[in-house]
Design an enzyme around this catalytic site. Structure first.
Site, short mmCIF file in Angstrom:
data_model
loop_
_atom_site.label_atom_id
_atom_site.label_comp_id
_atom_site.label_asym_id
_atom_site.label_seq_id
_atom_site.Cartn_x
_atom_site.Cartn_y
_atom_site.Cartn_z
N HIS B 168 -4.18 -4.96 1.66
CA HIS B 168 -5.27 -4.21 1.02
C HIS B 168 -6.65 -4.36 1.66
O HIS B 168 -7.65 -4.09 0.99
CB HIS B 168 -5.38 -4.62 -0.47
CG HIS B 168 -4.23 -4.14 -1.32
ND1 HIS B 168 -2.94 -4.50 -1.12
CD2 HIS B 168 -4.21 -3.31 -2.41
CE1 HIS B 168 -2.17 -3.95 -2.03
NE2 HIS B 168 -2.90 -3.21 -2.81
N HIS B 293 4.50 4.68 -5.00
CA HIS B 293 3.47 4.17 -5.90
C HIS B 293 2.51 5.31 -6.25
O HIS B 293 1.91 5.93 -5.38
CB HIS B 293 2.76 3.05 -5.15
CG HIS B 293 1.78 2.26 -5.96
ND1 HIS B 293 0.49 2.68 -6.17
CD2 HIS B 293 1.90 1.06 -6.58
CE1 HIS B 293 -0.14 1.77 -6.88
NE2 HIS B 293 0.68 0.77 -7.15
N GLU B 345 5.98 1.05 -9.66
CA GLU B 345 4.81 1.67 -10.29
C GLU B 345 4.67 3.11 -9.83
O GLU B 345 3.56 3.56 -9.52
CB GLU B 345 3.55 0.86 -9.96
CG GLU B 345 3.71 -0.62 -10.32
CD GLU B 345 2.50 -1.47 -10.02
OE1 GLU B 345 1.56 -0.97 -9.39
OE2 GLU B 345 2.49 -2.65 -10.42
N CYS B 441 -7.20 -3.69 -12.00
CA CYS B 441 -7.62 -2.45 -11.33
C CYS B 441 -8.06 -1.38 -12.32
O CYS B 441 -8.99 -0.61 -12.05
CB CYS B 441 -6.51 -1.92 -10.45
SG CYS B 441 -4.94 -1.67 -11.29
#
Lengths: 671, 671
Positions: B168, B293, B345, B441
């Site tokens: 990330h 995702h 997800e 998040c």
């Protein structure tokens, strides 16, 4: 071959029939002592025609030979079992490492047990020779002190009995005991019985309430019911006492699995499950709901029910009734499948019965048959036999293909192969039956149940004969009034007419108790040509007490219309849905008959179904008219949906996935 | 303060309104070049009344202060964020280890972005001071070469850029860029913009198609859309080019993540996901379905749509349209939630939209709003605004409590707290909103969207003004015909009447394009007192082209009956079920209003619902008569079920779980 450690009464064996008669008589005196008319199941039964006979035949023709090759790692392309190789290594006859699961020995034991029951139906010198080979090998792998387990023998005996929670030593021992009892019953040979009695003597030294003994019990129950079976053959009170110890010690505080984990240097809190997984969260007498791993729960409860009978313990009977009710009235699929989720292969909460993510392991339905059978022995109530039959004809039979060559491990009630391939929460669902499994508990388990299914038909005690299952068969049954040969002629479960012929040397007075299944709302009985009326059904059994003459016939007709079944509306997924059942057979809809998108089918409440023979399956199927909701291009619309009448076909659930892969659904939207 | 690495055009800032006008004009010339009437969204809008304004106010009153304390680890009982502490350590101002997720910096960036938008609505010297503090800290934590990321700065810069797949870095950089652009837009202060431009220069040296450059791209998309935002401010072609590189390089073979894993000494095949998880299974131009995702997919597609516009690339427009269609017509919940499963997800397959196990992450619905907004900029079609509105009012707003103090991370459409507690496949579902999350998040993401929601109402280009959302507000909009102040008065979404007043210095000719929502089947428009008829709706917009006089009023009435919504019958779970919607608001049934066992409720197709104000919620709810299926003691029965008429109440989905915990369902059985 008999030694000092070996305490059962050696019987003179003159043949199966005599043997079972004698075996029955050993403990019969100890059985009929409760208020309920406790009975014993009858083993001297031969299946002659019909579905159950065919399934047992498939076990003999296909499953047992295939599994023998699997156990010997000789199936190209299949994951090797290592079961026999492990024993060779343990016996010091080969070098190598233990491979496969820690409980790999149990697959071999279940095979031996299935072979034993199959030898009761027909002799087979080849299998018997294989079985004797294996029994010899087991003897050579046994330690001098009686210990017998390939995993710890190979990986280090100093660690044995240090991880009962996870390592299945007592579970494997239990399956060996069951195999030994069965092989002895089938052949009269006692070599394996001697082996397991030595093993049990060792276990009885290690475990118990005495000083220096471990107060442990198995993480996976099995030895409890096995020891009770062994006790029935040996009459050795130590065997009963050990079973009782394992059952009663379970779940007591301080918790044995905590102490054991600490002794291994592990943090008990790091365990991924809580102890309800192995039904050890509480002593069984304090349990109100059936919890945890479904197979384990059923094996435990089968043993508890048998112990309740043996000990004549009303509190334990209440425990069984309470947990039975919770199992079958709150946590059981319509197929008799149990275990609502994959994660711990077990129960969740009341009424949580999702159709697609269901676990409903074949072994768990088998375990429910075991539990039901023990409840029936405690008290012959049709509610037990109804569940036994439901599980057998649906959740158990579904585990094996019609050919007997492929198996389901899990048995959901709604399958869409596309969705299974895409969804992680469905990764446990295989939309087609497999030839074998890495963890191959189910195929040999279904084999041993179906090979012994003849022993679930009748139970008897005193002058009471109970018929629990209907199947074309010939049975020889010992009653207090004398011996009776009972011949059943029937096409059950496809037709509800069953004709009994009672063959005897002389007239006898006894009661023939015929089960009127819970699914049946109308029945008729004739004795000879005389139709009987106004007969009382007590606890689901029609009691025909009279002096029977040799050759008397009884004809029972159970009306078998197609029934709609609704679930309790607390079963969230099934509200607004209906299932079809005829007799004990639960039906389902398959894509091969009805096209894809089975979820878009509706059945109008007033629609009628006809029974037809389906040539592609060779079984009766249900044919009627349904509605198919018409598709839209949009994902969401405010235009009311349109439905179109379509022909629909439902097939027996157990027979699904025998033609081609595709969707399947038991519960269908109702309109 | 401007340096050589800093190439954007410094603007003279005289106030927000002027600034946005000027900022708008920078790139306007580059926007209106496609066949579609591409437009730019208008920032100079103040929300004055109604639901959206209240939600933005809750962000200012509750969320931003709370999150500031969270970022500073000063909330007793909550898991510490470590975000600011990590930066202090990275800046060498404190000793310690990096703690929290590798992407912890992004929470701070999202907070900064939310603060920025909130400062547009009302000044707040305290927040501005906090923001300036944090920006100073970010500057001190930045490396001399421009690199800025607390995780690698603390744990070892030599490993930076070695795991784009999982770590990330580029995602965090993207959020910092978005924060910098927003803070600059809000305050005119360019310190953070300079920091991120130096960071982007560094990233542009490391990544690219040139010799010695890495051909990598982020595992979690975000920097692409951020670079395009930055480009809009800086007009620096390098920023556009870097965004384009990241978008076009993604998914090419040989696969960068394979090479990168091997370089780390890892087996690429050991990755727990396949590359569709990060939309890198194929170059985006070759993708036909939206995969992986859901948040990542939306962030990518928002950037792709914007790049398509910037580059005037018809193939890329087609890609966007194709993936848009797949998202919203095959894989979107009625709430605008996306992501059908917890495991990754993300998306599974077409029409697989389970209600209870849904993931439907708040961030993913936010991402869908971003994607929809870019599609609207490409072509003002109401189908995009319809989805934007659906996601906003349902799947996004549901993420935050009415008070603005608690948050949902996942937003399923059916929740039963008892079942959630019992089922492992529902472990991701929290049946009550939480104050904060270990992976936090969603709360700052919802904060930044709601704080900027005023910028989603209007877009304009040339002499075309589009109204996409209806909300009480005052906007100053620059058209080619001149500047217009547009005042909206409305109680939308609770009432469908919207009155526009057009305030101008002088008469102007332009088109006012009013969106007629997809949910609306009947509408009326008046200009002044004159009712217009036979107006054509083009792509969902009613175009009122005329010479407008100062003070002209337009009254739009959107009829807003309670609508039943049906899902495509390929959505297996929803066949036989219906949902209620009024205007853009999707309703749901809660246990607090309707009692437990919501699954047992039915709504007759002909039943009517009334709109009533509910005092406990302070919102309009729907009240009508349903049927409740009556319970049975048996788990299964062949007796047809009985239903009883009961009053039922449905509340806005976004407002559920604001009174007391309990069951909730959007889709209800229909009869």
């Amino acid at each position: 071959m008999l030694t000092g450690v070996f305490s059962y009464v050696k019987l003179v064996i003159t043949g199966n029939i005599t043997m079972f008669g004698i075996l029955g008589s050993i403990s019969e005196a100890g059985r009929i002592k409760m208020g309920n008319p406790a009975t014993q199941f009858c083993w001297d039964v031969r299946l002659t025609e019909g579905l159950l006979g065919e399934r047992a035949q498939a076990v003999r023709d296909k499953v047992i030979p295939y599994q023998w090759r699997a156990l010997n790692d000789s199936i190209p392309g299949a994951a090797p079992s290592h079961a026999i190789e492990n024993l060779r290594i343990a016996a010091g006859e080969k070098d190598g490492q233990h491979r496969g699961w820690v409980f790999q020995d149990s697959d071999l034991a279940k095979w031996l047990e299935a072979v034993s029951y199959s030898l009761m139906a027909e002799s087979n010198p080849e299998w018997e020779a294989h079985a004797d080979e294996v029994i010899g090998l087991l003897g050579r792998a046994q330690q001098r002190d009686g210990y017998l387990n390939s995993y710890y023998t190979i990986t280090g005996l100093e660690r044995r009995w240090t991880n009962l929670r996870d390592h299945h030593e007592l579970y494997c021992a239990g399956h060996l005991i069951e195999a030994a009892v069965a092989y002895y019953q089938a052949t009269g040979k006692d070599q394996l019985l001697q082996i397991v009695c030595r093993m049990v003597d060792h276990i009885g030294e290690v475990f118990g309430p005495g000083e220096g003994q471990k107060r442990g019990y198995p993480g996976h129950e099995e030895i409890e019911l096995a020891l009770l079976k062994l006790y029935r053959v040996t009459n050795n009170p130590a065997h009963l006492k050990l079973a009782e110890f394992f059952i009663e010690e379970r779940g007591k505080q301080p918790h044995y699995f905590d102490a054991e984990a600490k002794a291994r240097g592990e943090d008990p809190a790091a365990y991924r499950f809580d102890y309800s997984y192995s039904q050890s969260h509480l002593p069984v007498r304090e349990q109100d709901t059936v919890e945890g791993h479904a197979v384990r729960a059923m094996y435990l409860l089968a043993a508890v029910a048998e112990l309740a009978l043996e000990k004549d313990d009303p509190e334990l009977v209440q425990v069984c009734e309470r947990l039975w009710h919770n199992t079958v009235q709150r946590r059981m699929y319509i197929t008799g499948g149990i275990g609502s989720q994959d994660y711990h292969e077990g129960f969740t909460i009341d009424y949580d019965l999702p159709n697609d993510t269901a676990y409903a392991e074949t072994c768990a339905a088998i375990g429910l048959v075991f539990f039901a059978q023990r409840m029936l022995a405690l008290a012959p109530k049709a509610e037990y036999a109804d569940v036994m039959e439901r599980a057998l004809y649906n959740g158990v039979l579904s585990g094996m293909s019609m050919e007997g060559t492929k198996f389901f491990y899990v048995n959901p009630l709604a399958v869409d192969p596309k969705v299974c391939a895409a969804r992680h929460d469905l990764r446990h669902v295989n939309p087609v039956r497999q030839e074998w499994f890495g963890c191959a508990c189910c195929p040999p388990n279904i084999a041993r149940l179906l090979a012994s299914i003849h022993s679930y038909i009748y139970s008897a005690g005193g002058a009471e004969l109970f018929v629990h299952l209907y199947a074309g068969s010939t049975a020889t049954i010992q009653l207090s009034s004398g011996q009776v040969e009972v011949v059943q002629k029937t096409e059950y479960p496809w037709d509800g007419t069953v004709q009994f012929t009672l063959n005897m040397q002389r007239a006898q007075e006894f009661s023939l108790n015929l089960r009127i299944p819970g699914w049946c709302t109308q029945h008729r009985v004739k004795v000879g040509d005389e139709e009987l009326s106004s007969l009382e059904v007590h606890d689901g059994y029609l009691r025909l007490k009279r002096v029977w003459a040799p050759g008397d016939t009884v004809t029972l007709t159970l009306f078998m219309p197609v029934e709609r079944v609704w679930a309790n509306p607390q079963v969230e997924e099934n509200v607004g849905k209906v299932a079809l059942q005829r007799g004990p057979i639960v039906y389902c809809f398959e894509e091969v008959d009805n096209g894809p998108h089975l979820a878009a089918l509706f059945i109008p409440r007033e629609s009628e179904f006809q029974v037809e023979e389906d040539p592609s399956l060779g079984l009766p199927v249900l044919v009627g008219t349904g509605l198919r909701r018409q598709g839209t291009e949009s994902l969401y619309t405010t235009t009311g949906p349109q439905d179109e009448a379509v022909p629909v076909t439902a097939v027996p659930y157990f027979a699904w996935n025998n033609r081609q892969p595709g969707e399947m659904r038991v519960w269908i939207n109702e309109q």
